[in-house]
Write a protein that holds these residues in place. Structure first.
Motif, PDB file in Angstrom:
ATOM      1  N   THR A 232      -9.586  19.542  37.292  1.00 42.73           N
ATOM      2  CA  THR A 232      -8.849  18.631  36.423  1.00 42.73           C
ATOM      3  C   THR A 232      -8.325  17.413  37.182  1.00 42.73           C
TER       4      THR A 232
ATOM      5  N   GLU B   8      -9.102  14.044  39.463  1.00 44.45           N
ATOM      6  CA  GLU B   8     -10.148  13.076  39.769  1.00 44.45           C
ATOM      7  C   GLU B   8     -10.133  12.708  41.244  1.00 44.45           C
TER       8      GLU B   8
ATOM      9  N   HIS C  89      -6.807  10.055  41.618  1.00 40.58           N
ATOM     10  CA  HIS C  89      -6.126  10.393  40.370  1.00 40.58           C
ATOM     11  C   HIS C  89      -4.808   9.627  40.198  1.00 40.58           C
TER      12      HIS C  89
ATOM     13  N   ASP D   6      -0.227   6.629  37.546  1.00 38.23           N
ATOM     14  CA  ASP D   6      -1.529   7.148  37.122  1.00 38.23           C
ATOM     15  C   ASP D   6      -2.579   6.068  37.370  1.00 38.23           C
TER      16      ASP D   6
ATOM     17  N   ASP E  79      -5.410   5.565  36.009  1.00 37.47           N
ATOM     18  CA  ASP E  79      -6.303   5.583  34.847  1.00 37.47           C
ATOM     19  C   ASP E  79      -7.196   6.823  34.844  1.00 37.47           C
ATOM     20  N   SER E  80      -6.567   7.968  35.072  1.00 37.46           N
ATOM     21  CA  SER E  80      -7.307   9.233  35.127  1.00 37.46           C
ATOM     22  C   SER E  80      -7.567   9.786  33.728  1.00 37.46           C
ATOM     23  N   LYS E  81      -8.597  10.644  33.612  1.00 40.59           N
ATOM     24  CA  LYS E  81      -8.929  11.262  32.322  1.00 40.59           C
ATOM     25  C   LYS E  81      -7.874  12.276  31.894  1.00 40.59           C
ATOM     26  N   ASN E  82      -7.436  13.114  32.832  1.00 45.46           N
ATOM     27  CA  ASN E  82      -6.504  14.194  32.500  1.00 45.46           C
ATOM     28  C   ASN E  82      -5.041  13.805  32.666  1.00 45.46           C
TER      29      ASN E  82
ATOM     30  N   GLY F  48      -3.352  16.311  36.447  1.00 42.64           N
ATOM     31  CA  GLY F  48      -4.213  17.179  35.644  1.00 42.64           C
ATOM     32  C   GLY F  48      -3.406  18.432  35.346  1.00 42.64           C
TER      33      GLY F  48
END
Length: 188
Positions: free
Chosen positions: A126, A128, A131, A145, A147-150, A181
């Motif tokens: 989870t 990156e 991250h 952050d 610009d992480s997905k989680n 994450g």
């Protein structure tokens, strides 16, 4: 001269205005023996808090935390390390913040190297490659952050959890829990 209006400076300004109001009321509306002491007290209050406001505006940022000889404990309130927690809130590993002004949290992957490598954590999938970032500015540590997905969340002392918007730093305090994450890091 430009002063950034922090909460403390706003309070100083408000107290200076209250002092001015006391002096004005004493001067224009009172005629008894206590007129002069009231005007003087109000003016003194206004001048003192204006000096506080300006003096606080001239104070530069605090220097970064440096390790002390012999590993002594830093002053109270200073963040010194990031700790990886397991499910039972036990510390698995830690990273020092001494002498640093910025750190990247993520997973090492051959080409890149991060300062806080979470590749071996239980929930590494989870996290990156890059991250989140920790940055030291004006005497405080901030998390941001990247610009992480989680995403990145911060749980404060009041147990409230705040999800960060990418590019919006959040000031950290001792005891905060970072959620990178699903990986949990404690700030202390």
């Amino acid at each position: 001269m430009y002063l950034k209006m922090t909460n403390k400076r706003v309070v100083d300004l408000l107290l200076a205005l209250v002092g001015g109001a006391i002096a004005s009321v004493g001067y224009f509306y009172l005629e008894d023996w206590y007129r002069l002491p009231l005007v003087f007290s109000g003016l003194l209050l206004a001048v003192v808090f204006l000096i506080f406001m300006v003096r606080d505006g001239r104070a530069g940022p605090e220097p970064p935390v440096r390790p002390a000889d012999g590993g002594s404990v830093p002053p109270s309130g200073r963040l010194t390390e990031i700790v990886l927690l397991n499910e039972e809130d036990q510390a698995l590993t830690s990273w020092t913040l001494y002498g640093k002004t910025g750190m990247v949290i993520g997973r090492d992957s051959g080409e890149n190297q991060v300062n806080i490598n979470l590749a071996s954590s239980a929930y590494a999938s989870t996290v990156e490659i890059e991250h989140a970032a920790l940055n030291y500015a004006a005497g405080c540590w901030y998390v941001e952050d990247l610009d992480s997905k989680n995403g990145v969340s911060v749980q404060k002392e009041d147990k409230r959890k705040y999800k960060l918007a990418p590019g919006q730093p959040c000031r950290l305090s001792t005891g905060d829990i970072l959620y990178i994450g699903l990986v949990r890091l404690m700030v202390r």
